[in-house]
Design a protein around this motif. Structure first.
Motif, PDB file in Angstrom:
ATOM      1  N   PHE A 147      -5.630  -9.386 -13.080  1.00  0.00           N
ATOM      2  CA  PHE A 147      -5.324  -8.573 -11.903  1.00  0.00           C
ATOM      3  C   PHE A 147      -6.168  -9.027 -10.720  1.00  0.00           C
ATOM      4  CE2 PHE A 147      -4.027  -5.349 -15.107  1.00  0.00           C
ATOM      5  CZ  PHE A 147      -2.739  -5.133 -14.652  1.00  0.00           C
ATOM      6  N   LYS A 148      -5.498  -9.333  -9.615  1.00  0.00           N
ATOM      7  CA  LYS A 148      -6.191  -9.685  -8.372  1.00  0.00           C
ATOM      8  C   LYS A 148      -6.122  -8.545  -7.369  1.00  0.00           C
ATOM      9  CE  LYS A 148      -7.565 -13.585  -9.753  1.00  0.00           C
ATOM     10  NZ  LYS A 148      -8.974 -13.779 -10.030  1.00  0.00           N
ATOM     11  N   ASP A 149      -5.098  -7.703  -7.491  1.00  0.00           N
ATOM     12  CA  ASP A 149      -4.971  -6.530  -6.623  1.00  0.00           C
ATOM     13  C   ASP A 149      -4.006  -5.554  -7.271  1.00  0.00           C
ATOM     14  OD1 ASP A 149      -5.448  -4.893  -4.455  1.00  0.00           O
ATOM     15  OD2 ASP A 149      -4.533  -6.230  -2.975  1.00  0.00           O
ATOM     16  N   VAL A 150      -4.199  -4.286  -7.012  1.00  0.00           N
ATOM     17  CA  VAL A 150      -3.299  -3.227  -7.482  1.00  0.00           C
ATOM     18  C   VAL A 150      -3.227  -2.181  -6.381  1.00  0.00           C
ATOM     19  CG1 VAL A 150      -3.707  -3.556  -9.957  1.00  0.00           C
ATOM     20  CG2 VAL A 150      -5.181  -2.010  -8.677  1.00  0.00           C
ATOM     21  N   ASN A 151      -2.083  -1.506  -6.294  1.00  0.00           N
ATOM     22  CA  ASN A 151      -2.005  -0.423  -5.321  1.00  0.00           C
ATOM     23  C   ASN A 151      -2.379   0.899  -5.997  1.00  0.00           C
ATOM     24  OD1 ASN A 151       0.343   0.226  -6.745  1.00  0.00           O
ATOM     25  ND2 ASN A 151       1.705   0.067  -4.979  1.00  0.00           N
ATOM     26  N   GLN A 152      -2.520   1.926  -5.194  1.00  0.00           N
ATOM     27  CA  GLN A 152      -2.965   3.224  -5.709  1.00  0.00           C
ATOM     28  C   GLN A 152      -2.000   3.785  -6.748  1.00  0.00           C
ATOM     29  OE1 GLN A 152      -5.873   4.727  -5.396  1.00  0.00           O
ATOM     30  NE2 GLN A 152      -5.153   6.359  -6.740  1.00  0.00           N
ATOM     31  N   ARG A 153      -0.712   3.621  -6.522  1.00  0.00           N
ATOM     32  CA  ARG A 153       0.281   4.141  -7.470  1.00  0.00           C
ATOM     33  C   ARG A 153       0.138   3.469  -8.832  1.00  0.00           C
ATOM     34  NH1 ARG A 153       2.408   8.218  -9.660  1.00  0.00           N
ATOM     35  NH2 ARG A 153       4.580   8.001 -10.232  1.00  0.00           N
ATOM     36  N   PHE A 154      -0.170   2.191  -8.865  1.00  0.00           N
ATOM     37  CA  PHE A 154      -0.392   1.497 -10.133  1.00  0.00           C
ATOM     38  C   PHE A 154      -1.562   2.144 -10.877  1.00  0.00           C
ATOM     39  CE2 PHE A 154      -1.881  -1.639 -13.080  1.00  0.00           C
ATOM     40  CZ  PHE A 154      -0.736  -2.264 -13.549  1.00  0.00           C
ATOM     41  N   CYS A 155      -2.610   2.459 -10.145  1.00  0.00           N
ATOM     42  CA  CYS A 155      -3.777   3.116 -10.750  1.00  0.00           C
ATOM     43  C   CYS A 155      -3.401   4.479 -11.318  1.00  0.00           C
ATOM     44  CB  CYS A 155      -4.902   3.261  -9.731  1.00  0.00           C
ATOM     45  SG  CYS A 155      -5.586   1.690  -9.169  1.00  0.00           S
ATOM     46  N   GLU A 156      -2.636   5.240 -10.565  1.00  0.00           N
ATOM     47  CA  GLU A 156      -2.197   6.557 -11.030  1.00  0.00           C
ATOM     48  C   GLU A 156      -1.365   6.453 -12.302  1.00  0.00           C
ATOM     49  OE1 GLU A 156      -0.133   8.033  -7.603  1.00  0.00           O
ATOM     50  OE2 GLU A 156      -1.985   8.268  -6.449  1.00  0.00           O
ATOM     51  N   LEU A 157      -0.468   5.494 -12.359  1.00  0.00           N
ATOM     52  CA  LEU A 157       0.398   5.327 -13.527  1.00  0.00           C
ATOM     53  C   LEU A 157      -0.349   4.800 -14.748  1.00  0.00           C
ATOM     54  CD1 LEU A 157       3.512   3.776 -11.758  1.00  0.00           C
ATOM     55  CD2 LEU A 157       3.373   6.052 -12.794  1.00  0.00           C
ATOM     56  N   SER A 158      -1.307   3.906 -14.520  1.00  0.00           N
ATOM     57  CA  SER A 158      -2.018   3.290 -15.638  1.00  0.00           C
ATOM     58  C   SER A 158      -3.192   4.125 -16.128  1.00  0.00           C
ATOM     59  CB  SER A 158      -2.528   1.899 -15.252  1.00  0.00           C
ATOM     60  OG  SER A 158      -3.568   2.003 -14.290  1.00  0.00           O
ATOM     61  N   GLY A 159      -3.709   4.996 -15.261  1.00  0.00           N
ATOM     62  CA  GLY A 159      -4.862   5.795 -15.639  1.00  0.00           C
ATOM     63  C   GLY A 159      -6.193   5.086 -15.425  1.00  0.00           C
ATOM     64  N   TYR A 160      -6.146   3.891 -14.859  1.00  0.00           N
ATOM     65  CA  TYR A 160      -7.366   3.134 -14.560  1.00  0.00           C
ATOM     66  C   TYR A 160      -7.662   3.191 -13.067  1.00  0.00           C
ATOM     67  CZ  TYR A 160      -6.953   0.890 -19.159  1.00  0.00           C
ATOM     68  OH  TYR A 160      -6.886   0.643 -20.501  1.00  0.00           O
ATOM     69  N   THR A 161      -8.920   3.025 -12.704  1.00  0.00           N
ATOM     70  CA  THR A 161      -9.279   2.897 -11.296  1.00  0.00           C
ATOM     71  C   THR A 161      -9.065   1.445 -10.875  1.00  0.00           C
ATOM     72  OG1 THR A 161     -11.590   2.304 -11.702  1.00  0.00           O
ATOM     73  CG2 THR A 161     -11.071   4.670 -11.526  1.00  0.00           C
ATOM     74  N   ARG A 162      -9.007   1.230  -9.576  1.00  0.00           N
ATOM     75  CA  ARG A 162      -8.863  -0.133  -9.056  1.00  0.00           C
ATOM     76  C   ARG A 162     -10.028  -0.992  -9.535  1.00  0.00           C
ATOM     77  NH1 ARG A 162     -10.024  -3.517  -4.938  1.00  0.00           N
ATOM     78  NH2 ARG A 162      -8.270  -4.741  -4.159  1.00  0.00           N
ATOM     79  N   LEU A 176       0.804  -1.221   0.000  1.00  0.00           N
ATOM     80  CA  LEU A 176       0.000   0.000   0.000  1.00  0.00           C
ATOM     81  C   LEU A 176       0.839   1.274   0.000  1.00  0.00           C
ATOM     82  CD1 LEU A 176      -2.805  -1.072   2.499  1.00  0.00           C
ATOM     83  CD2 LEU A 176      -2.983  -0.862   0.004  1.00  0.00           C
ATOM     84  N   ALA A 177       1.988   1.259   0.665  1.00  0.00           N
ATOM     85  CA  ALA A 177       2.803   2.461   0.820  1.00  0.00           C
ATOM     86  C   ALA A 177       3.892   2.617  -0.240  1.00  0.00           C
ATOM     87  CB  ALA A 177       3.444   2.468   2.204  1.00  0.00           C
ATOM     88  N   ALA A 178       4.096   1.612  -1.057  1.00  0.00           N
ATOM     89  CA  ALA A 178       5.193   1.652  -2.039  1.00  0.00           C
ATOM     90  C   ALA A 178       5.039   2.839  -2.992  1.00  0.00           C
ATOM     91  CB  ALA A 178       5.232   0.356  -2.831  1.00  0.00           C
ATOM     92  N   PRO A 179       6.140   3.514  -3.277  1.00  0.00           N
ATOM     93  CA  PRO A 179       6.088   4.639  -4.206  1.00  0.00           C
ATOM     94  C   PRO A 179       6.073   4.197  -5.673  1.00  0.00           C
ATOM     95  CG  PRO A 179       8.314   4.360  -3.396  1.00  0.00           C
ATOM     96  CD  PRO A 179       7.462   3.350  -2.677  1.00  0.00           C
ATOM     97  N   ILE A 180       6.034   2.898  -5.897  1.00  0.00           N
ATOM     98  CA  ILE A 180       5.968   2.366  -7.260  1.00  0.00           C
ATOM     99  C   ILE A 180       4.646   1.635  -7.446  1.00  0.00           C
ATOM    100  CG2 ILE A 180       8.466   2.119  -7.480  1.00  0.00           C
ATOM    101  CD1 ILE A 180       8.040  -0.913  -6.956  1.00  0.00           C
ATOM    102  N   GLY A 181       4.236   1.484  -8.684  1.00  0.00           N
ATOM    103  CA  GLY A 181       3.015   0.758  -8.969  1.00  0.00           C
ATOM    104  C   GLY A 181       3.230  -0.740  -8.841  1.00  0.00           C
ATOM    105  N   ILE A 182       2.338  -1.401  -8.121  1.00  0.00           N
ATOM    106  CA  ILE A 182       2.421  -2.845  -7.946  1.00  0.00           C
ATOM    107  C   ILE A 182       1.070  -3.455  -8.282  1.00  0.00           C
ATOM    108  CG2 ILE A 182       2.820  -4.757  -6.345  1.00  0.00           C
ATOM    109  CD1 ILE A 182       4.477  -2.812  -4.636  1.00  0.00           C
ATOM    110  N   GLY A 183       1.099  -4.486  -9.117  1.00  0.00           N
ATOM    111  CA  GLY A 183      -0.102  -5.236  -9.425  1.00  0.00           C
ATOM    112  C   GLY A 183       0.129  -6.706  -9.139  1.00  0.00           C
TER     113      GLY A 183
END
Length: 82
Positions: free
Chosen positions: A50-65, A36-43
């Protein structure tokens, strides 16, 4: 007279099982906080879904969780974009 220690069906003593469960829960909590706290996108992907993504992944991809969870990971591949 010997006293037999109580074991579970798997042969693990109940005290050992309790300690193992506590360690597992602590490890999962630690990994979740890093996720959850990682400064990088993780999926988290299982069988290309996709089973889970963090907020940064959403920001980078442009998609919502909500748009990503249980969807094919191909949707974020550059080659899959028009």
């Amino acid at each position: 007279m010997k006293v037999k220690k109580k074991t579970t069906g798997s042969g693990i003593r109940s005290g050992e099982r309790s300690l193992a469960l506590k360690a597992l829960l602590e490890s999962e909590e630690k990994m979740r906080s890093i996720f959850l706290a990682a400064p990088i996108g993780i999926g988290v992907v299982v069988n290309r879904v996709f089973k889970d993504v963090n907020q940064r992944f959403c920001e980078l991809s442009g998609y919502t969780r909500k748009e990503l969870i249980n969807k094919s990971a191909r949707m974020v591949y550059a080659s899959a974009c028009p």
